[in-house]
Design an enzyme around this catalytic site. Sequence first.
Site, PDB file in Angstrom:
ATOM      1  N   ASP A 264      10.180  -0.288  -5.061  1.00  0.00           N
ATOM      2  CA  ASP A 264      11.576   0.016  -5.547  1.00  0.00           C
ATOM      3  C   ASP A 264      12.882  -1.179  -5.805  1.00  0.00           C
ATOM      4  OD1 ASP A 264      10.853   3.206  -5.498  1.00  0.00           O
ATOM      5  OD2 ASP A 264      11.713   2.842  -3.375  1.00  0.00           O
TER       6      ASP A 264
ATOM      7  N   PHE B  11       2.922  10.653  -8.450  1.00  0.00           N
ATOM      8  CA  PHE B  11       2.061  10.650  -7.077  1.00  0.00           C
ATOM      9  C   PHE B  11       3.843  10.733  -6.350  1.00  0.00           C
ATOM     10  CE2 PHE B  11      -2.041  10.183  -6.162  1.00  0.00           C
ATOM     11  CZ  PHE B  11      -2.439  11.145  -7.164  1.00  0.00           C
TER      12      PHE B  11
ATOM     13  N   ASN C 108       3.326  -3.982  -0.932  1.00  0.00           N
ATOM     14  CA  ASN C 108       2.782  -2.429   0.343  1.00  0.00           C
ATOM     15  C   ASN C 108       1.452  -2.530   0.402  1.00  0.00           C
ATOM     16  OD1 ASN C 108       2.130  -0.813  -1.945  1.00  0.00           O
ATOM     17  ND2 ASN C 108       3.947  -0.738  -2.785  1.00  0.00           N
TER      18      ASN C 108
HETATM   19  O1  PMT Z   1      -3.560   2.713  -3.744  1.00  0.00           O
HETATM   20  P1  PMT Z   1      -4.161   3.638  -2.288  1.00  0.00           P
HETATM   21  O2  PMT Z   1      -4.413   2.269  -0.739  1.00  0.00           O
HETATM   22  O3  PMT Z   1      -5.445   4.319  -2.431  1.00  0.00           O
HETATM   23  O4  PMT Z   1      -2.575   4.431  -1.403  1.00  0.00           O
HETATM   24  C1  PMT Z   1      -2.499   5.712  -2.564  1.00  0.00           C
HETATM   25  C2  PMT Z   1      -1.136   6.055  -2.310  1.00  0.00           C
HETATM   26  C3  PMT Z   1      -1.031   6.786  -1.082  1.00  0.00           C
HETATM   27  C4  PMT Z   1      -0.342   4.891  -3.046  1.00  0.00           C
HETATM   28  C5  PMT Z   1      -1.365   6.953  -3.317  1.00  0.00           C
HETATM   29  O5  PMT Z   1      -2.039   8.562  -3.074  1.00  0.00           O
HETATM   30  C6  PMT Z   1       0.680   7.403  -3.631  1.00  0.00           C
HETATM   31  O6  PMT Z   1       1.275   8.299  -3.815  1.00  0.00           O
HETATM   32  N1  PMT Z   1       0.996   6.700  -4.605  1.00  0.00           N
HETATM   33  C7  PMT Z   1       2.380   6.875  -4.981  1.00  0.00           C
HETATM   34  C8  PMT Z   1       3.032   5.744  -4.692  1.00  0.00           C
HETATM   35  C9  PMT Z   1       4.787   5.657  -4.411  1.00  0.00           C
HETATM   36  O7  PMT Z   1       5.858   4.778  -4.895  1.00  0.00           O
HETATM   37  O8  PMT Z   1       4.970   6.866  -4.670  1.00  0.00           O
HETATM   38  P2  PMT Z   1       6.590   7.736  -4.689  1.00  0.00           P
HETATM   39  O9  PMT Z   1       6.782   8.665  -3.757  1.00  0.00           O
HETATM   40  O10 PMT Z   1       7.580   6.194  -4.171  1.00  0.00           O
HETATM   41  O11 PMT Z   1       6.809   7.343  -6.282  1.00  0.00           O
HETATM   42  C10 PMT Z   1       6.663   8.678  -6.568  1.00  0.00           C
HETATM   43  C11 PMT Z   1       6.574   8.153  -8.099  1.00  0.00           C
HETATM   44  O12 PMT Z   1       7.532   7.892  -9.346  1.00  0.00           O
HETATM   45  C12 PMT Z   1       4.542   7.219  -7.888  1.00  0.00           C
HETATM   46  O13 PMT Z   1       4.503   8.457  -9.481  1.00  0.00           O
HETATM   47  C13 PMT Z   1       5.409   6.523  -8.651  1.00  0.00           C
HETATM   48  O14 PMT Z   1       4.304   5.334  -9.338  1.00  0.00           O
HETATM   49  C14 PMT Z   1       6.299   6.635  -9.684  1.00  0.00           C
HETATM   50  N2  PMT Z   1       7.406   5.525  -9.476  1.00  0.00           N
HETATM   51  C15 PMT Z   1       8.140   4.871  -8.305  1.00  0.00           C
HETATM   52  C16 PMT Z   1       8.757   3.736  -8.552  1.00  0.00           C
HETATM   53  C17 PMT Z   1       9.284   3.220  -9.249  1.00  0.00           C
HETATM   54  N3  PMT Z   1       9.981   2.130  -9.487  1.00  0.00           N
HETATM   55  N4  PMT Z   1       9.186   3.397 -10.526  1.00  0.00           N
HETATM   56  C18 PMT Z   1       7.905   4.305 -10.220  1.00  0.00           C
HETATM   57  O15 PMT Z   1       7.280   4.248 -11.563  1.00  0.00           O
END
Ligand code: PMT
Length: 409
Positions: free
Chosen positions: A281, A325, A212
Amino acid sequence: MLKGKTVVVGVSGGIAAYKAVALCSRLTQAGANVRVIMTEGAAKFVTPLTFQSITRHAVYTDTFDEQDASVIAHIDLADRADLIVVAPATANVIAKMAHGLADDMLTTTLLAATCPIVVAPAMNVHMYEHPAVVENMNTLRLRGIRFVEPGTGQLACGYVGKGRLAEPEQIAAYLEQLVMENEPPKLLAGKRVLITAGGTVERIDPVRYITNDSSGKMGFAIAEQARRLGAEVTLVYASVSEKLPEGVELVRVQSALDMMDAVLERFSDTDLVVKAAAVADYRPAEPAAQKIKKQEDELTLRLVKNPDILAALGQRKTKQFLVGFAAETNDLELHAMQKLQRKNCDLIVANDVTDPLAGFGKDTNVLHVFDGNGPAASFPPLSKHEAALRLLLLTAERMGCGRPAGGNE
Ligand code: PMT
């Protein structure tokens, strides 16, 4: 934060000069060593004696009135200043600053200063919106000068609009925040902090993968700020396009499964986890050992779900504080709150990745923080470094860092 700091207050000639008296009073009460420079115009509105009485220091009005023969006043003042604030700043003084003019005590000091400079404009609404003023302010912003925006309301000239000097307490709070950002207290000293950054890489075959747009900027900024706050930092990072931060333990991973292993291995020793990484994911169900050859017109790639690392941490946590996040494109609060609950986080930080100032690859971000009760804080558009610091200060407060052990204060 302002205790012992030398704050130079530049007062220029507008009716709002009287509010600078209240500002000086606040700064003096906060323990700052306040030195006032007035322009000729300012001295027509308020007398230097007023500022002298509040600050207990002689006021500077004339470049050539050298009070101490052993130094050159404007250079000495510029060298000693930890911070300069121009309040009120007229259109004229803003123009002089933008063009490097130095024809009085205030502008010569500003030109000689290397410390942070804050400008609090106050003027008629049409003057504030005049393209020349707008351009001058933009020039100054690009040079790193910070602005405390004027308020909107009844102006002294009779107009109603934007141009009223920000309130003294607002300016003082801004200065406190600035000092805090420049010299953050070691609130996370003795804490082990684990940050994840970047986008995971899910292999399709030896030459192709799914990833991504995460650059790592947000996670790196958090790692750097956590180190500045005194923490022992481990950064687990996947695919990134930024220079790696220094002074932190670096653990490189590729896929979500690798990241899961690296994080779980260190989790029991960790006090705080911030998961800024963008974790895939799904991953290809059967990554090919050899390069997939072009054959049919269509190729179907079967994906399987990756484990949710954050949710796994949420299930296992004992003493650890968990910050997740949430990268969202719509219904920020709803989705962020659902993630916070599902993954058992203490805080979740939502960013709207459709916002031109936020999200993947940008230098800035707009963070909205939620706790179990709903919105906890929202920050304006800030550089990722500033946003990271604000987030960590809030996190440290929620973790009870900086409080006496066992204390309730
Ligand atoms: O790296 P940059 O270019 O500075 O961009 C920053 C960012 C946009 C990546 C950052 O600010 C951000 O939003 N990071 C989280 C991105 C994300 O995966 O969001 P999500 O809504 O899909 O996941 C929610 C949370 O679960 C996140 O903390 C993620 O790390 C975690 N997760 C998600 C899926 C997974 N299988 N395992 C996880 O731990």
